[in-house]
Design a protein around this motif. Structure first.
Motif, short mmCIF file in Angstrom:
data_model
loop_
_atom_site.label_atom_id
_atom_site.label_comp_id
_atom_site.label_asym_id
_atom_site.label_seq_id
_atom_site.Cartn_x
_atom_site.Cartn_y
_atom_site.Cartn_z
N HIS A 1 3.77 7.94 43.72
CA HIS A 1 2.47 7.15 44.16
C HIS A 1 2.90 5.65 44.16
O HIS A 1 2.52 4.91 45.06
CB HIS A 1 1.62 7.17 42.99
N HIS A 2 3.73 5.10 43.23
CA HIS A 2 4.25 3.77 43.12
C HIS A 2 4.99 3.61 44.18
O HIS A 2 4.99 2.34 45.02
CB HIS A 2 5.08 3.62 41.89
N PHE A 3 5.90 4.46 44.80
CA PHE A 3 6.67 4.20 45.63
C PHE A 3 5.78 4.32 47.25
O PHE A 3 6.07 3.35 48.31
CB PHE A 3 7.69 5.37 46.06
N LEU A 4 4.71 4.90 47.01
CA LEU A 4 3.94 4.95 48.24
C LEU A 4 3.01 3.60 48.46
O LEU A 4 3.09 2.93 49.43
CB LEU A 4 2.71 6.01 47.97
N ALA A 5 2.88 2.92 47.37
CA ALA A 5 2.09 1.80 47.18
C ALA A 5 3.35 0.77 47.86
O ALA A 5 3.19 -0.05 48.57
CB ALA A 5 1.76 1.45 45.89
N LEU A 6 4.47 0.75 47.07
CA LEU A 6 5.52 0.06 47.61
C LEU A 6 5.64 0.17 49.21
O LEU A 6 5.87 -1.02 49.89
CB LEU A 6 6.84 0.21 46.94
N SER A 7 5.55 1.28 49.83
CA SER A 7 5.97 1.51 51.15
C SER A 7 4.47 0.74 51.85
O SER A 7 5.00 0.04 52.93
CB SER A 7 5.83 2.85 51.30
N GLY A 8 3.40 0.85 51.50
CA GLY A 8 2.22 0.11 52.20
C GLY A 8 2.52 -1.45 52.02
O GLY A 8 2.29 -2.07 53.11
N VAL A 9 2.85 -1.88 50.98
CA VAL A 9 3.29 -3.33 51.07
C VAL A 9 4.39 -3.64 51.75
O VAL A 9 4.24 -4.85 52.49
CB VAL A 9 3.51 -3.75 49.55
N LEU A 10 5.27 -2.92 51.92
CA LEU A 10 6.50 -3.09 52.76
C LEU A 10 5.91 -3.36 54.16
O LEU A 10 6.51 -4.06 55.22
CB LEU A 10 7.46 -2.17 52.75
N PHE A 11 5.33 -2.24 54.52
CA PHE A 11 4.51 -2.13 56.00
C PHE A 11 3.75 -3.62 56.34
O PHE A 11 3.82 -3.95 57.39
CB PHE A 11 3.60 -0.83 56.19
N LEU A 12 3.07 -4.11 55.16
CA LEU A 12 2.21 -5.10 55.39
C LEU A 12 3.22 -6.34 55.86
O LEU A 12 3.09 -7.14 56.56
CB LEU A 12 1.56 -5.51 54.19
N VAL A 13 4.28 -6.35 55.06
CA VAL A 13 5.23 -7.45 55.35
C VAL A 13 5.67 -7.45 56.63
O VAL A 13 5.93 -8.50 57.39
CB VAL A 13 6.33 -7.31 54.26
N GLY A 14 6.31 -6.35 57.03
CA GLY A 14 6.71 -6.06 58.65
C GLY A 14 5.70 -6.50 59.43
O GLY A 14 5.99 -7.19 60.41
N ALA A 15 4.49 -5.91 59.12
CA ALA A 15 3.28 -6.27 60.11
C ALA A 15 3.25 -7.76 60.47
O ALA A 15 2.94 -8.49 61.43
CB ALA A 15 2.19 -5.66 60.01
N ALA A 16 3.18 -8.56 59.08
CA ALA A 16 2.90 -10.01 59.08
C ALA A 16 3.98 -10.43 59.84
O ALA A 16 3.83 -11.61 60.73
CB ALA A 16 2.89 -10.27 57.71
N LEU B 1 12.34 3.84 30.69
CA LEU B 1 12.16 2.53 30.96
C LEU B 1 13.31 2.05 31.80
O LEU B 1 12.72 0.94 32.61
CB LEU B 1 12.63 1.70 29.36
N GLY B 2 14.27 2.41 31.95
CA GLY B 2 15.28 2.17 32.87
C GLY B 2 14.76 2.44 34.38
O GLY B 2 14.97 1.35 35.32
N TYR B 3 14.27 3.56 34.47
CA TYR B 3 13.72 3.88 35.64
C TYR B 3 12.47 2.90 36.21
O TYR B 3 12.46 2.54 37.17
CB TYR B 3 12.90 5.23 35.88
N GLN B 4 11.83 2.72 35.33
CA GLN B 4 10.61 1.54 35.50
C GLN B 4 11.01 0.37 35.92
O GLN B 4 10.70 -0.51 36.81
CB GLN B 4 9.79 1.60 33.98
N ILE B 5 12.06 -0.36 35.05
CA ILE B 5 12.72 -1.47 35.40
C ILE B 5 13.34 -1.55 36.90
O ILE B 5 13.14 -2.52 37.62
CB ILE B 5 13.84 -1.90 34.26
N ALA B 6 14.22 -0.34 37.01
CA ALA B 6 14.85 -0.19 38.42
C ALA B 6 13.71 -0.49 39.71
O ALA B 6 14.01 -1.03 40.53
CB ALA B 6 15.26 0.94 38.60
N PHE B 7 12.60 0.42 39.13
CA PHE B 7 11.68 0.20 40.42
C PHE B 7 11.18 -1.17 40.57
O PHE B 7 10.92 -1.57 42.03
CB PHE B 7 10.48 1.20 39.93
N TRP B 8 10.63 -1.98 39.60
CA TRP B 8 10.17 -3.13 39.92
C TRP B 8 11.16 -4.06 40.76
O TRP B 8 10.88 -4.91 41.21
CB TRP B 8 9.71 -3.61 38.55
#
Lengths: 100, 171
Positions: A5-20, B4-11
């Motif tokens: 789900h976090h990656f989904l959120a990241l993808s939404g934000v990335l899409f906004l960056v592109g649209a902007a 923790l490593g996964y979390q740091i990598a994600f951000w």
């Protein structure tokens, strides 16, 4: 804990960056790059869903999108080069011959 | 990888993907070009790796950083822009609202991700490997694959047709 789900959120934000980028930037090359970022965001969403459901179909769709993106860049850049030859600018604001 | 490593990598991936793609055109002309513009593409590739999609990650780097970025740099060199072309022009009127919208949307997206988080199913080691993906690609999606080859053929013809035009001003 990081879930798909976090990656989904990241993808939404990335899409906004592109649209902007598409809306705000006025250089045709950067507009094209922003388009690529939007396609990338869609790819990220597909891979996140693929992981979420444990099925590789999403990853297959990413390949199809990547091929479309490559074709789009080839044609887009050819058009940009031709526009530059014709108008000596690649600012999208300058291309107004269809406006009226 | 530990939690923790996964979390740091994600951000780190998220920060690079979202904050990197705003190069000024001047920096593109300089040698920083590829490192600047490829940032979000490499970050997405890292995200694919983190989502058990190693094959897609490799293709991402090959196609975007390898082919598309080289192509774009090549075009920048080919059209040889004059200095007055490089002046950054943006629509400034909506800037404040756009930044506010971006911050609110980012916050909303990640709050949504935290609120609605659900566990992902555990997958085997073969998930996302070449064999698994290729098996689905060449059976269930064989028709899409063939249509795609046709699309690429048309793109090649279109690009050659566009490049082959002699002189626009005399038409």
């Amino acid at each position: 804990m990081i879930t798909p789900h976090h990656f989904l959120a990241l993808s939404g934000v990335l899409f906004l960056v592109g649209a902007a980028g598409v809306l705000v930037r006025r250089n045709a090359l950067i507009v094209l790059m922003s388009l690529e970022i939007m396609l990338n965001a869609a790819n990220l969403a597909l891979v996140a869903f693929s992981r979420m459901h444990g099925a590789v179909d999403g990853q297959v769709a990413v390949f199809l999108i990547m091929a479309v993106a490559a074709g789009e860049v080839a044609i887009g850049l050819a058009i940009i080069v031709n526009v530059y030859r014709l108008r000596h600018t690649i600012q999208v604001d300058a291309l107004t011959s269809l406006k009226n | 990888m530990s939690h923790l490593g996964y979390q740091i990598a994600f951000w780190i991936v998220a920060a690079v993907a979202v904050l990197r793609p705003s190069p000024s055109f001047r920096s593109v002309i300089r040698s920083r070009a590829r490192s600047g513009w490829s940032g979000p593409f490499f970050a997405t590739a890292a995200a694919f790796l983190m989502l058990n999609a190693p094959m897609v990650a490799v293709f991402q780097i090959l196609v975007y950083a390898g082919a598309i970025m080289v192509f774009i740099i090549f075009v920048i060199m080919l059209i040889n822009l004059r200095p007055q072309e490089l002046i950054e022009t943006r629509v400034r009127a909506v800037r404040g609202g756009a930044i506010l919208f971006g911050v609110v949307a980012t916050a909303a997206a990640f709050i949504g991700a935290i609120v609605f988080r659900g566990g992902a199913p555990s997958v085997g080691a073969s998930f996302g490997q070449v064999e698994t993906v290729a098996q689905v690609l060449y059976t269930r999606y064989a028709f899409a694959f063939e249509v795609l080859s046709l699309l690429l053929l048309i793109a090649v013809i279109g690009a050659v047709a566009l490049a082959g035009k002699k002189d626009f001003t005399k038409e």
